[in-house]
Design a protein around this motif. Structure first.
Motif, short mmCIF file in Angstrom:
data_model
loop_
_atom_site.label_atom_id
_atom_site.label_comp_id
_atom_site.label_asym_id
_atom_site.label_seq_id
_atom_site.Cartn_x
_atom_site.Cartn_y
_atom_site.Cartn_z
N MET A 1 0.85 -1.18 0.00
CA MET A 1 0.00 0.00 0.00
C MET A 1 0.89 1.25 0.00
SD MET A 1 -3.14 0.58 2.59
CE MET A 1 -4.62 0.16 1.72
N ALA A 2 0.56 2.20 -0.79
CA ALA A 2 1.38 3.41 -0.95
C ALA A 2 1.27 4.33 0.27
CB ALA A 2 0.93 4.16 -2.19
N VAL A 3 2.39 4.95 0.59
CA VAL A 3 2.40 5.95 1.66
C VAL A 3 1.94 7.28 1.09
CG1 VAL A 3 3.89 7.20 3.26
CG2 VAL A 3 4.26 4.77 2.88
N LYS A 4 1.09 7.96 1.84
CA LYS A 4 0.55 9.25 1.39
C LYS A 4 0.52 10.21 2.55
CE LYS A 4 -3.68 6.74 1.91
NZ LYS A 4 -3.13 5.45 2.09
N SER A 5 0.31 11.47 2.25
CA SER A 5 0.18 12.50 3.29
C SER A 5 -1.29 12.73 3.58
CB SER A 5 0.82 13.81 2.82
OG SER A 5 2.21 13.65 2.70
N LEU A 6 -1.63 12.70 4.87
CA LEU A 6 -2.99 12.96 5.30
C LEU A 6 -3.01 14.18 6.21
CD1 LEU A 6 -4.25 9.37 6.27
CD2 LEU A 6 -4.40 10.52 4.05
N LEU A 7 -3.99 15.03 5.99
CA LEU A 7 -4.22 16.19 6.84
C LEU A 7 -5.17 15.78 7.96
CD1 LEU A 7 -4.07 19.40 7.12
CD2 LEU A 7 -6.32 19.33 6.05
N ILE A 8 -4.83 16.13 9.18
CA ILE A 8 -5.69 15.89 10.34
C ILE A 8 -6.00 17.24 10.97
CG2 ILE A 8 -5.90 14.83 12.62
CD1 ILE A 8 -3.78 12.76 11.63
N SER A 45 0.48 4.68 5.34
CA SER A 45 -0.16 3.85 4.32
C SER A 45 -1.61 3.55 4.71
CB SER A 45 0.62 2.54 4.13
OG SER A 45 0.69 1.83 5.35
N LYS A 46 -2.03 4.00 5.88
CA LYS A 46 -3.42 3.81 6.32
C LYS A 46 -4.35 4.69 5.49
CE LYS A 46 -2.32 2.80 11.14
NZ LYS A 46 -2.86 1.49 11.36
N THR A 47 -5.61 4.26 5.39
CA THR A 47 -6.62 5.06 4.69
C THR A 47 -7.13 6.17 5.61
OG1 THR A 47 -8.50 3.75 5.48
CG2 THR A 47 -7.39 2.98 3.44
N THR A 48 -7.83 7.12 5.03
CA THR A 48 -8.42 8.18 5.83
C THR A 48 -9.41 7.60 6.85
OG1 THR A 48 -10.07 8.56 4.09
CG2 THR A 48 -8.13 10.01 4.11
N ASN A 49 -10.18 6.61 6.45
CA ASN A 49 -11.13 5.98 7.38
C ASN A 49 -10.42 5.28 8.53
OD1 ASN A 49 -13.28 6.83 5.83
ND2 ASN A 49 -13.62 4.86 4.85
N GLU A 50 -9.32 4.60 8.24
CA GLU A 50 -8.57 3.91 9.30
C GLU A 50 -8.00 4.91 10.30
OE1 GLU A 50 -6.95 -0.06 6.96
OE2 GLU A 50 -5.88 1.84 6.69
N VAL A 51 -7.44 6.01 9.81
CA VAL A 51 -6.89 7.02 10.70
C VAL A 51 -8.01 7.66 11.52
CG1 VAL A 51 -5.70 9.25 10.80
CG2 VAL A 51 -4.86 7.43 9.28
N ARG A 52 -9.11 7.99 10.87
CA ARG A 52 -10.26 8.55 11.60
C ARG A 52 -10.72 7.62 12.71
NH1 ARG A 52 -15.38 7.79 8.62
NH2 ARG A 52 -14.82 5.71 9.33
N ASP A 53 -10.82 6.33 12.40
CA ASP A 53 -11.32 5.38 13.39
C ASP A 53 -10.38 5.25 14.59
OD1 ASP A 53 -13.52 5.01 11.79
OD2 ASP A 53 -12.83 3.09 10.97
N VAL A 54 -9.08 5.34 14.37
CA VAL A 54 -8.13 5.30 15.48
C VAL A 54 -8.24 6.56 16.32
CG1 VAL A 54 -5.66 5.37 16.03
CG2 VAL A 54 -6.51 3.73 14.34
#
Length: 91
Positions: A1-8, A45-54
């Protein structure tokens, strides 16, 4: 799974709320940026939903939380050299 930048981004709306567990969870990501009060960028590499859920485990029901994938197009002003360098290298 690709690593990406996520804004929180978050707003903890109850006065006197403790941010420490939320911040600890965000800092658990190997690569993170934090130069604005309630805004972070993480590399994962986590999805936005995975990060949100954590992260939602560390906020109250009246709080707000945004997790969005960044495209790489950005402009900024006012950050120190370290903050700007991180953005250039990770967006």
């Amino acid at each position: 799974m690709a690593v990406k930048s996520l804004l929180i981004g978050y707003d903890l709306n109850r006065p006197g709320q403790d941010y420490s567990s939320l911040i600890k969870e965000i800092k658990a990501f190997e690569t993170w940026w934090h130069h604005l009060d309630s805004t972070w960028i993480v590399r994962t590499s986590k999805t936005t939903n995975e990060v949100r859920d954590v992260l939602k485990q560390h906020i109250d029901s009246g709080d707000e939380l945004l997790v969005a994938e960044l495209t790489g197009n950005a402009a900024w002003v006012g950050f120190n050299q370290t903050g700007s360098k991180w953005l250039k290298e990770n967006l």
